[in-house]
Design a protein around this motif. Structure first.
Motif, PDB file in Angstrom:
ATOM      1  N   TYR A 155       0.863  -1.236   0.041  1.00 36.97           N
ATOM      2  CA  TYR A 155      -0.243  -0.129   0.136  1.00 36.97           C
ATOM      3  C   TYR A 155       0.992   1.303   0.020  1.00 36.97           C
ATOM      4  O   TYR A 155       1.863   1.265   0.724  1.00 36.97           O
ATOM      5  CB  TYR A 155      -1.005  -0.008   1.192  1.00 36.97           C
ATOM      6  N   VAL A 188       0.962   5.282  -0.093  1.00 38.14           N
ATOM      7  CA  VAL A 188       0.156   6.742   0.152  1.00 38.14           C
ATOM      8  C   VAL A 188       0.618   7.836  -0.388  1.00 38.14           C
ATOM      9  O   VAL A 188       1.997   8.232  -0.149  1.00 38.14           O
ATOM     10  CB  VAL A 188       0.194   7.105   1.762  1.00 38.14           C
ATOM     11  N   ASP A 189       0.137   8.420  -1.302  1.00 38.05           N
ATOM     12  CA  ASP A 189       0.707   9.756  -2.048  1.00 38.05           C
ATOM     13  C   ASP A 189       0.111  10.673  -1.283  1.00 38.05           C
ATOM     14  O   ASP A 189      -1.307  11.065  -1.256  1.00 38.05           O
ATOM     15  CB  ASP A 189       0.324   9.830  -3.556  1.00 38.05           C
ATOM     16  N   SER A 190       0.717  11.903  -0.716  1.00 32.81           N
ATOM     17  CA  SER A 190       0.139  12.916   0.057  1.00 32.81           C
ATOM     18  C   SER A 190      -0.194  13.914  -0.571  1.00 32.81           C
ATOM     19  O   SER A 190      -1.010  15.097   0.019  1.00 32.81           O
ATOM     20  CB  SER A 190       0.966  13.446   1.237  1.00 32.81           C
ATOM     21  N   ILE A 212      -4.335   6.871  -2.408  1.00 35.11           N
ATOM     22  CA  ILE A 212      -3.569   5.440  -1.850  1.00 35.11           C
ATOM     23  C   ILE A 212      -3.998   4.398  -2.961  1.00 35.11           C
ATOM     24  O   ILE A 212      -4.818   4.496  -3.813  1.00 35.11           O
ATOM     25  CB  ILE A 212      -4.503   4.893  -0.498  1.00 35.11           C
ATOM     26  N   LYS A 216      -2.871   0.405  -3.779  1.00 36.33           N
ATOM     27  CA  LYS A 216      -2.740  -1.027  -3.722  1.00 36.33           C
ATOM     28  C   LYS A 216      -1.641  -1.788  -4.826  1.00 36.33           C
ATOM     29  O   LYS A 216      -2.340  -1.797  -5.996  1.00 36.33           O
ATOM     30  CB  LYS A 216      -3.589  -1.863  -3.102  1.00 36.33           C
ATOM     31  N   THR A 251      -7.155   1.880  -6.420  1.00 36.15           N
ATOM     32  CA  THR A 251      -6.688   2.992  -5.860  1.00 36.15           C
ATOM     33  C   THR A 251      -8.087   3.608  -4.978  1.00 36.15           C
ATOM     34  O   THR A 251      -9.034   3.226  -5.174  1.00 36.15           O
ATOM     35  CB  THR A 251      -6.272   4.320  -6.797  1.00 36.15           C
ATOM     36  N   ASP A 259      -0.579   8.567   5.899  1.00 34.52           N
ATOM     37  CA  ASP A 259      -0.215   7.226   6.336  1.00 34.52           C
ATOM     38  C   ASP A 259      -1.281   6.095   6.050  1.00 34.52           C
ATOM     39  O   ASP A 259      -2.633   6.615   6.122  1.00 34.52           O
ATOM     40  CB  ASP A 259       0.521   7.280   7.659  1.00 34.52           C
ATOM     41  N   ILE A 260      -1.094   4.926   6.270  1.00 36.20           N
ATOM     42  CA  ILE A 260      -2.052   3.836   6.407  1.00 36.20           C
ATOM     43  C   ILE A 260      -1.731   2.780   7.227  1.00 36.20           C
ATOM     44  O   ILE A 260      -0.517   2.490   7.521  1.00 36.20           O
ATOM     45  CB  ILE A 260      -2.300   3.280   4.831  1.00 36.20           C
ATOM     46  N   VAL A 306      -6.776   5.336   7.302  1.00 35.73           N
ATOM     47  CA  VAL A 306      -6.035   6.196   6.465  1.00 35.73           C
ATOM     48  C   VAL A 306      -5.865   7.522   7.229  1.00 35.73           C
ATOM     49  O   VAL A 306      -7.088   8.131   7.660  1.00 35.73           O
ATOM     50  CB  VAL A 306      -6.406   6.492   5.078  1.00 35.73           C
TER      51      VAL A 306
END
Length: 368
Positions: free
Chosen positions: A112, A114-116, A146, A148, A158, A178-179, A189
């Motif tokens: 997974y 995570v793009d901020s 997010i 996977k 996504t 974060d996840i 999330v």
């Protein structure tokens, strides 16, 4: 951009305390049962071939490989062995790559990511780096997401902006940080650079609930720059969430359905989410709180025991409790810039990635 993002992620300090000019390679950090030898050169690679910007997130897969996400789109995902040898680098679709978790499902590992929502600005004026409202700043904000992935980078699904499912209003930013993955596969999330909610999804990415934000009548339910999250499975107790409210310099505990359970002080520390090992958890600290601000180059790593008490600070002042109250902690300015990503191998060695650290690669802290 939200006010708390400006304050806790981007603000320049009023006082800059210079780092030691001693090479930290071989330095011993920690105290008591938690002492480590610093290998500052562990993850170094050729930056012309495998560049990094910020070494944001780290995790270990079932083969013992160290997986890292960086926000350099030449190679978002970098895979090392535990000796620091490059095994693989790939990915260009995460300009705001910020966090990464490995999950093992049906005999197979998945990622997974995570793009901020931060992206390099193609209209950058060449010098602005903290003019956050300017269209010419080096980085600008967009919506995050997010994803996977399989371990070879194949996209599974996504999770995008919650406005598309009626959970957020269109004017509410979504920039996740974060996840965490529960034993039943549910996803949690943190929207730490967006609207500061904690969102729960099932294992297929379907929305269940959300809580947090800034406007709760009971302020203990609020989250401020909720940067990281972990699921506490220690001591065979009922699983719970431990979530950083970094702007408040604390961690908050919730049930898996969102009931508030308590607050863990991180006095003086702008702290990230927990990484669990045995009865302890480790948490990266991005800044120390000094002179009323988050100080530049003042990160360290805090270690908490089974009672959620700080027992050691790596690269920081050692913890002190007076009448049960944790006293302010801060960096010793001799090892770290801004601790961000963290994982732990089976020999209790730590792997540390940093934000805003001059494109440095992750380092290894070898347990003594």
């Amino acid at each position: 951009m939200t006010r708390q993002t400006e304050l806790f992620h981007l603000e320049k300090p009023s006082l800059v305390l210079p780092k030691s000019n001693i090479d930290p390679h071989g330095m011993i950090v920690g105290d008591g049962d938690f002492c480590y030898r610093v290998d500052a050169h562990w993850g170094q690679l050729d930056p012309t071939k495998v560049p990094v910007e910020n070494c944001h997130g780290l995790d270990m897969d079932s083969q013992g490989r160290i997986i890292m996400v960086t926000d350099n789109t030449r190679n978002n995902i970098i895979i090392y062995n535990q000796d620091g040898k490059l095994l693989e680098a790939f990915g260009s679709e995460f300009p705001g790559g910020h966090a990464l978790k490995v999950v093992h499902e049906n005999g197979e590992d998945f990622l997974y990511v995570v793009d901020s929502g931060w992206v390099l600005n193609r209209h950058w004026d060449g010098h602005s780096t903290d003019q956050w409202d300017s269209p010419f700043n080096r980085v600008v904000a967009q919506a995050g997401f997010i994803a996977k992935l399989s371990m070879n980078g194949r996209l599974i699904f996504t999770i995008g902006h919650p406005q598309t499912i009626g959970v957020y209003r269109p004017d509410q930013p979504f920039r996740p940080t974060d996840i965490a993955i529960a034993p039943n596969g549910d996803l949690y999330v943190t929207d730490g650079y967006g609207s500061d909610y904690l969102l729960q999804y099932d294992s297929q990415g379907r929305f269940i609930r959300h809580w947090g934000g800034h406007d709760n009548q009971d302020t203990s339910l609020n989250l401020v720059n909720t940067h990281g999250i972990g699921i506490d499975l220690r001591l065979d107790k009922e699983p719970k969430l431990i979530v950083s409210s970094r702007g408040e310099r604390c961690l908050k505990q919730f049930s898996l359905s969102g009931d508030y359970l308590g607050t863990i002080s991180a006095a003086g520390a702008y702290i990230g989410g927990p990484i669990f090992k045995g009865e302890h958890f480790y948490a990266p600290v991005c800044w120390s709180h000094i002179d009323g601000k988050n100080q530049h180059d003042s990160g360290f790593i805090s270690i908490f025991d089974a009672n959620n008490q700080v027992v050691a600070n790596l690269g920081g002042t050692q913890p002190e409790y007076i009448d049960g109250v944790l006293q302010d902690m801060h960096s010793t300015w001799d090892v770290f810039n801004h601790c961000h990503g963290l994982c732990i191998d089976n020999d209790d060695n730590l792997y540390v990635g940093q934000w805003n650290a001059k494109q440095s690669y992750p380092m290894k802290l070898v347990r003594i």
